[in-house]
Design a protein around this motif. Structure first.
Motif, mmCIF file in Angstrom:
data_model
loop_
_atom_site.group_PDB
_atom_site.id
_atom_site.type_symbol
_atom_site.label_atom_id
_atom_site.label_comp_id
_atom_site.label_asym_id
_atom_site.label_seq_id
_atom_site.Cartn_x
_atom_site.Cartn_y
_atom_site.Cartn_z
ATOM 1 N N GLN A 15 0.795 -1.225 0.000
ATOM 2 C CA GLN A 15 0.000 0.000 0.000
ATOM 3 C C GLN A 15 0.828 1.275 0.000
ATOM 4 O OE1 GLN A 15 -3.250 0.195 2.683
ATOM 5 N NE2 GLN A 15 -3.515 -1.982 2.744
ATOM 6 N N ASN A 125 -13.736 -1.140 9.028
ATOM 7 C CA ASN A 125 -13.122 -0.558 7.835
ATOM 8 C C ASN A 125 -13.405 0.927 7.706
ATOM 9 O OD1 ASN A 125 -11.792 -2.726 5.927
ATOM 10 N ND2 ASN A 125 -13.547 -3.697 6.893
ATOM 11 N N THR A 128 -10.578 3.497 7.766
ATOM 12 C CA THR A 128 -9.934 4.084 6.584
ATOM 13 C C THR A 128 -10.365 5.530 6.404
ATOM 14 O OG1 THR A 128 -9.852 1.922 5.493
ATOM 15 C CG2 THR A 128 -9.613 3.864 4.094
ATOM 16 N N SER A 150 -13.324 6.168 -3.311
ATOM 17 C CA SER A 150 -13.264 4.899 -2.587
ATOM 18 C C SER A 150 -13.725 5.077 -1.142
ATOM 19 C CB SER A 150 -11.834 4.335 -2.632
ATOM 20 O OG SER A 150 -10.945 5.094 -1.830
ATOM 21 N N LEU A 154 -16.807 3.305 0.710
ATOM 22 C CA LEU A 154 -16.611 2.634 1.994
ATOM 23 C C LEU A 154 -17.647 3.109 3.013
ATOM 24 C CD1 LEU A 154 -14.716 0.669 3.529
ATOM 25 C CD2 LEU A 154 -13.395 2.652 4.223
ATOM 26 N N LEU A 278 -4.283 -0.318 7.452
ATOM 27 C CA LEU A 278 -5.642 -0.342 6.931
ATOM 28 C C LEU A 278 -5.881 -1.571 6.065
ATOM 29 C CD1 LEU A 278 -6.088 3.437 6.041
ATOM 30 C CD2 LEU A 278 -6.939 2.217 8.056
ATOM 31 N N PHE A 279 -4.860 -1.994 5.338
ATOM 32 C CA PHE A 279 -4.988 -3.215 4.537
ATOM 33 C C PHE A 279 -5.221 -4.415 5.453
ATOM 34 C CE2 PHE A 279 -2.750 -7.087 3.374
ATOM 35 C CZ PHE A 279 -3.482 -7.483 2.258
ATOM 36 N N ALA A 282 -8.772 -4.421 6.540
ATOM 37 C CA ALA A 282 -9.668 -4.805 5.447
ATOM 38 C C ALA A 282 -9.612 -6.307 5.176
ATOM 39 C CB ALA A 282 -9.307 -4.028 4.185
ATOM 40 N N SER A 283 -8.414 -6.852 5.172
ATOM 41 C CA SER A 283 -8.265 -8.285 4.911
ATOM 42 C C SER A 283 -8.888 -9.115 6.024
ATOM 43 C CB SER A 283 -6.782 -8.636 4.774
ATOM 44 O OG SER A 283 -6.189 -7.924 3.715
ATOM 45 N N VAL A 315 -11.454 -0.739 -0.803
ATOM 46 C CA VAL A 315 -10.069 -0.927 -0.371
ATOM 47 C C VAL A 315 -9.145 -1.078 -1.574
ATOM 48 C CG1 VAL A 315 -8.505 -2.521 0.811
ATOM 49 C CG2 VAL A 315 -10.663 -1.880 1.884
ATOM 50 N N ASN A 319 -6.113 1.599 -2.629
ATOM 51 C CA ASN A 319 -4.719 1.188 -2.573
ATOM 52 C C ASN A 319 -4.063 0.937 -3.917
ATOM 53 O OD1 ASN A 319 -4.254 0.896 0.442
ATOM 54 N ND2 ASN A 319 -6.118 -0.279 0.170
#
Length: 354
Positions: A15, A125, A128, A150, A154, A278-279, A282-283, A315, A319
């Protein structure tokens, strides 16, 4: 010299820019990122499994969070023991994120009583949005139109998720239910705002202060331990006669994994960026949703699935766009010197490579 591009999953996880080479990932990150995803994604699920038959958390959140801070402090003190470092009047800055994290770690446990595990992870999330907000307010950073789009997606996805499972009463709690109460919805807004501020503030002080990561962590976790001890006295007015009331082996597992996760997040913020954090969040949403469906036989409705898909698309959009350079010139963007020892001596904030 031709750079070797990382696999697609690593492109998202870094990211930092759209063409990060594998050599910029050290062994610690290859291990830390999947571990953080696993711990974050299962945290709300483990708390849900800890609930009693009425849907209540049986242990004291303030005691659990305090023990997490003690565990983190103990872990970082072991390698820090031989280091020589002092305390200055400037170290008060560590108390700010310590207080924010203490509040949020307690809130994360209490919020489980107002929503299911999957809903909690999806709404996380929204961090973010709040992180980007404080990037702008604290650092004056600007983002592209694609990133703002984005964030809007979100936000809409979060609203859709809330509407899809909104309940005014959760007295008839069932492990397989997907729900969120008004208190839970308002609590998540505060939780994400507090998280966004704390993470950006932490990134600033950890990268502008020329101290090793372990020294900074020691000061941060010491403050967290003291603050959480005060929470215990403030909330209960006295130490519990049964300090470990409601504790099980699962409770101790939660404490140990969250201690490890806290150190990993600090490492990520120190040596990469909040964008990588943040990734991870999200994951973990996908892991939490899948785990909840398997464990509790939860059947997500169409609105929930659409909200989860919207979060995932948001996400990816966020990214895959190269970030704008920060206006704060005191924070370096030079990522070509990505080296643990060098970063420990410099006040850099690596946002994109050159």
């Amino acid at each position: 010299h031709v750079q070797q591009n990382p696999p697609p999953i690593l492109i998202l996880s870094v990211q930092l820019h759209s063409a990060l080479s594998l050599r910029q990932w050290d062994e610690q990150l290859f291990l830390a990122v999947p571990t953080a995803i696993a711990i974050t994604g299962t945290h709300s699920l483990l708390l849900a499994l800890s609930k009693d038959k009425d849907g209540h958390i049986p242990f004291s959140s303030s005691i659990v969070v305090m023990l997490q801070e003690v565990a983190k402090l103990f872990i970082v003190l072991i390698p820090t023991y031989s280091m020589r470092f002092g305390w200055t009047a400037h170290d008060w800055v560590y108390l700010v994120p310590s207080l924010c994290y203490a509040i949020n770690n307690n809130a994360a446990i209490h919020l489980q009583q107002h929503m299911d595990a999957a809903t909690f992870q999806v709404l996380c999330n929204l961090k973010t949005v709040t992180t980007v907000l404080f990037f702008f307010l604290i650092l004056g950073r600007k983002f592209s139109v694609q990133r703002w789009m984005s964030l809007m997606l979100l936000f809409i996805s979060g609203i859709l998720n809330t509407v899809s499972s909104f309940q005014f009463d959760n007295t008839s709690w069932e492990p397989s239910s997907i729900f969120i109460t008004p208190t839970g919805a308002l609590g998540m807004i505060f939780y994400c705002l507090n998280s966004g501020f704390a993470s950006v503030y932490s990134e600033v002080i950890m990268k502008r202060t020329p101290e090793p990561f372990l020294v900074q962590s020691t000061k941060l976790y010491l403050g967290g331990t003291v603050i959480n001890l005060l929470f215990i006295f403030a909330v209960t007015n006295k130490v519990h006669s049964n300090f470990f009331g409601g504790f099980t082996s699962l409770t101790w597992f939660i404490i140990s994994t969250q201690a490890i996760n806290g150190i990993i997040y600090g490492y990520v913020i120190k040596y990469t960026s909040n964008l990588l954090r943040l990734f991870i969040v999200a994951s973990s949403m996908l892991l939490a949703t899948t785990g909840s469906a398997i464990t509790f036989q939860t059947m997500p409705n169409v609105k929930f699935m659409l909200s989860a898909l919207g979060v995932l698309v948001a996400v990816v959009l966020f990214n895959t766009e190269q970030p704008e350079a920060p206006q704060d010139k005191s924070i370096s963007d030079d990522h070509s010197t990505y080296n643990m020892k060098i970063h420990a001596q410099h006040n850099t904030l690596p946002i994109k490579a050159v």
